[in-house]
Design an enzyme around this catalytic site. Structure first.
Site, PDB file in Angstrom:
ATOM      1  N   LYS A   1      -2.295   5.499   7.681  1.00 54.51           N
ATOM      2  CA  LYS A   1      -2.671   4.345   6.854  1.00 54.51           C
ATOM      3  C   LYS A   1      -1.445   3.517   6.486  1.00 54.51           C
ATOM      4  O   LYS A   1      -1.498   2.279   6.472  1.00 54.51           O
ATOM      5  CB  LYS A   1      -3.381   4.818   5.583  1.00 54.51           C
ATOM      6  CG  LYS A   1      -3.764   3.680   4.620  1.00 54.51           C
ATOM      7  CD  LYS A   1      -4.706   2.654   5.257  1.00 54.51           C
ATOM      8  CE  LYS A   1      -4.984   1.469   4.334  1.00 54.51           C
ATOM      9  NZ  LYS A   1      -5.839   1.818   3.204  1.00 54.51           N
TER      10      LYS A   1
ATOM     11  N   LYS B   1       1.688  -1.951  -3.282  1.00 56.36           N
ATOM     12  CA  LYS B   1       1.817  -0.504  -3.475  1.00 56.36           C
ATOM     13  C   LYS B   1       1.914   0.227  -2.140  1.00 56.36           C
ATOM     14  O   LYS B   1       2.752   1.123  -1.959  1.00 56.36           O
ATOM     15  CB  LYS B   1       0.618  -0.007  -4.281  1.00 56.36           C
ATOM     16  CG  LYS B   1       0.563   1.492  -4.532  1.00 56.36           C
ATOM     17  CD  LYS B   1      -0.349   2.221  -3.555  1.00 56.36           C
ATOM     18  CE  LYS B   1      -1.797   1.798  -3.700  1.00 56.36           C
ATOM     19  NZ  LYS B   1      -2.689   2.564  -2.789  1.00 56.36           N
TER      20      LYS B   1
END
Length: 295
Positions: free
Chosen positions: A171, A239
């Protein structure tokens, strides 16, 4: 029928829980803001007011939360998943968190007699709504097999990429590629607009060649129309790129494009765009070029 618990019913978790109901499962949902459970209840699911109530009878627990601290607290707190799920429960974390956190949670889950998967997703809100998410799964073969009813209810591309933590590493790579594509697309459109080119026509021809991409298909129109209603927010992509740069540093790797797009995303956030869709990186390029109009 499998009994599923969904913890986190936001932009992604809500449509994912609804699709689980539509796939024929019994779904119990919890969200800190109770009103966000409305879509699940309307679809035929059940809303409860605590994590313990959500997970008590669940065969599979799904979490869709913003960041590593949220996931760790939800798992480990006295009212957390680990303490209240029955032994043998499969816990699937769809959140995007640090790979080391995913490994630690898998170990802690095993100590409690649970199975744990890190299964971050790609595809944004549209993919969540249409059950076409791409899911990169880290964990044991046993856990993947047990979680299959949930994974295939919410995603169309489900790939077991390796042991615990592997899903989060893939990811992170995904988010690097997406951010680089968004930044390049934003620069191209600012360049074309400044040159007086009709951007809709330009995007059509670009999409038919090697420059074509999923990012171009889904984000170019948003940039042209200045439609930055939040789907995948800049705050969250910021983030995620922090995960990329931190883990790359730990591995002794140089990722120059990753560092650049992380800086651009940080700039967008610092200038007040954190709550917008990550297509709003276009505004950062405009800002750097002295071409930014007010929203």
């Amino acid at each position: 029928m499998t009994t599923l618990a969904f913890i986190g019913l936001g932009v992604m978790g809500s449509p994912m829980s609804v699709n689980a109901v539509r796939a024929g499962h019994r779904v119990v949902g919890y969200n800190r803001t109770p009103s966000k459970a409305a879509a699940l209840v309307e679809a035929g699911g059940t809303a409860v007011h605590s994590v313990p109530k959500a997970v008590a009878d669940a065969d599979i627990v799904a979490t869709v939360l913003p960041d590593s601290p949220d996931v760790e607290q939800t798992m480990n707190g006295p009212d957390g998943v680990f303490a209240h799920a029955k032994p043998g429960t499969v816990i699937v974390d769809f959140s995007t968190v640090r790979p080391d956190v995913a490994v630690r949670l898998a170990d802690q889950a095993a100590e409690r007699g649970h199975l744990f998967l890190d299964a971050p997703v790609s595809g944004g809100e549209e993919g969540a709504v249409n059950a076409t998410l791409s899911i990169m799964v880290g964990g044991s073969d046993q856990a993947v097999e047990a979680a299959a009813p949930l994974l295939h209810a919410v995603g169309s591309t489900v790939v077991h990429v390796g042991p615990s933590g592997s899903g989060q590493l893939v990811k992170a790579a995904n988010q690097l590629i997406v951010a680089a594509n968004i930044a390049a697309l934003a620069e191209a459109l600012v360049y074309l607009e400044a040159s007086g080119v009709q951007t809709t026509a330009a995007v059509e021809v670009l999409g038919g060649g090697l420059a074509g991409s999923t990012v171009l298909d889904h984000k170019a129109r948003r940039m042209i129309d200045r439609d930055f209603a939040p789907g995948a927010r800049i705050d969250l992509h910021h983030k995620d790129l922090g995960i990329v740069t931190a883990s790359a540093r730990e591995a002794g790797l140089a990722l120059p494009i990753g560092s650049l797009v992380a800086t651009l995303m940080a700039s967008a956030r610092a200038n007040g765009d954190g709550g917008l869709d990550h297509a709003a990186l276009f505004r950062t390029v405009e800002r750097l070029s002295g071409r930014l109009d007010s929203m």
